[in-house]
Scaffold this active site. Structure first.
Site, PDB file in Angstrom:
ATOM      1  CD  GLU A 135      -3.447   1.266  -1.043  1.00 28.79           C
ATOM      2  OE1 GLU A 135      -3.890   0.581  -1.825  1.00 28.79           O
ATOM      3  OE2 GLU A 135      -2.776   1.243   0.079  1.00 28.79           O
TER       4      GLU A 135
ATOM      5  CE  LYS B  43      -1.630  -4.041   0.103  1.00 26.92           C
ATOM      6  NZ  LYS B  43      -1.287  -2.704   0.159  1.00 26.92           N
TER       7      LYS B  43
ATOM      8  NE  ARG C 180       3.037   2.561   2.851  1.00 25.77           N
ATOM      9  CZ  ARG C 180       3.635   2.064   1.815  1.00 25.77           C
ATOM     10  NH1 ARG C 180       4.346   2.127   1.040  1.00 25.77           N
ATOM     11  NH2 ARG C 180       2.694   1.084   1.440  1.00 25.77           N
TER      12      ARG C 180
HETATM   13  C1  3PG Z   1       1.696  -1.060  -1.068  1.00 22.36           C
HETATM   14  O1  3PG Z   1       2.227  -0.126  -0.601  1.00 22.36           O
HETATM   15  O2  3PG Z   1       0.533  -1.479  -0.792  1.00 22.36           O
HETATM   16  C2  3PG Z   1       2.569  -1.782  -1.840  1.00 22.36           C
HETATM   17  O3  3PG Z   1       3.713  -1.707  -1.160  1.00 22.36           O
HETATM   18  C3  3PG Z   1       2.694  -1.331  -3.209  1.00 22.36           C
HETATM   19  O4  3PG Z   1       3.757  -2.128  -3.874  1.00 22.36           O
HETATM   20  P1  3PG Z   1       4.576  -1.773  -5.222  1.00 22.36           P
HETATM   21  O5  3PG Z   1       5.275  -0.606  -4.530  1.00 22.36           O
HETATM   22  O6  3PG Z   1       5.476  -3.115  -5.082  1.00 22.36           O
HETATM   23  O7  3PG Z   1       3.656  -1.698  -6.122  1.00 22.36           O
END
Ligand code: 3PG
Length: 207
Positions: free
Chosen positions: A38, A126, A42
Site C-alpha cells: 500500500e 480496513k 500522502r
Molecule cells: C496507515 O497509514 O494506514 C496507518 O497509519 C499505518 O499505521 P501504523 O504506522 O501505526 O502502522
C-alpha cells in the site's frame, strides 16, 4: 479484495518523501515475501513512486492508501493500481469507488460505518485506527452480528501484537508500517528491511 489478499499476512504501508527510495524498498519487501504493497497518497512523490514500482518491481501488487476523495479514486485507476484503501468512509468516496474498476477497502471504526459500507456493497474493511479504536476485542465483537465481513486492521500494530489479530477468523491480513522503520529507510538498509519482511511473511508459511 479477498482474492487479492489471500496468502498475504501483512500489507506494508509505505509513505516516502524521496522518489528514489520506492523501488529499492519495494524490491526488499517483495523479496522478503510481502508482495501486496500500500503506497499512501500522502507525499507529492507518491504517484511517481507507484509508477516506478509498477514498471520496475516484478511481483509487486500495488495499491493506493489514504484514498479520501473521488479525485484520488480516479488517480488510483489512472496509475493502474490493483486496489485502494481509505482510512475512513464518506458517501462521496463510497459512491465514487463503487463505479471504479479498482476495488476499494474502505476504512471503518464503528458499527454504523460498517453498516453504511455494507449498504454500498462492501464486505471487506480496513479497521482503523485498530489499536486506538479497541483492537482485537472490537473485531471479536463484530463477528457475531457480521459473520461474513472481513477486516484488515491497521494503526498501532507491530511485531508484538500482529499475531493476535491474524488469529481472528474475521481478519484477512493486517496493515502497518513497522516492517519499514524510518531509521532503516533513512540509512537505506534495504537488506535489513528484507529480513524483517521475511520474518513477518513466514508466519503463514508463504515465504
Ligand atoms: C496507515 O497509514 O494506514 C496507518 O497509519 C499505518 O499505521 P501504523 O504506522 O501505526 O502502522
Amino acid at each position: 479484495m479477498r482474492a487479492l489478499l489471500a496468502g498475504t499476512p501483512v500489507i506494508p504501508v509505505i509513505t516516502l518523501d524521496l522518489v528514489e527510495d520506492f523501488v529499492p524498498l519495494a524490491r526488499a519487501l517483495v523479496r522478503g515475501g510481502l508482495k501486496v504493497l500500500e503506497v499512501t497518497l500522502r507525499t507529492p512523490v507518491a504517484s511517481e513512486g507507484i509508477r516506478r514500482i509498477r514498471s520496475e518491481v516484478e511481483g509487486a501488487v500495488v495499491g493506493t492508501g489514504t484514498v479520501c476523495t473521488a479525485a484520488q479514486v480516479d488517480l488510483s485507476c489512472d496509475l493502474g493500481c490493483e486496489f485502494m484503501i481509505s482510512p475512513g468512509s464518506t458517501e462521496q468516496l463510497l459512491t465514487a469507488a463503487a463505479q471504479a474498476p479498482v476495488p476499494l477497502m474502505p476504512g471503518i471504526s464503528t458499527v454504523s460505518e460498517l453498516m453504511r459500507g455494507m449498504v454500498h456493497g462492501y464486505q471487506n474493511f480496513k479497521f482503523f485506527p485498530a489499536e486506538a479504536a479497541g483492537g482485537v476485542a472490537v473485531l471479536k465483537a463484530f463477528e457475531g452480528p457480521f459473520p461474513d465481513v472481513r477486516f484488515c486492521p491497521t494503526g498501532g500494530i507491530g511485531p508484538t501484537n500482529f499475531l493476535d489479530y491474524l488469529k481472528l477468523p474475521n481478519v484477512l491480513c493486517v496493515g502497518g508500517s513497522w516492517i519499514l522503520p524510518n531509521d532503516l529507510i533513512a540509512a537505506r538498509r534495504w537488506q535489513d528491511i528484507e529480513r524483517l519482511a521475511r520474518q513477518t511473511a513466514s508466519v503463514r508459511g508463504i515465504e
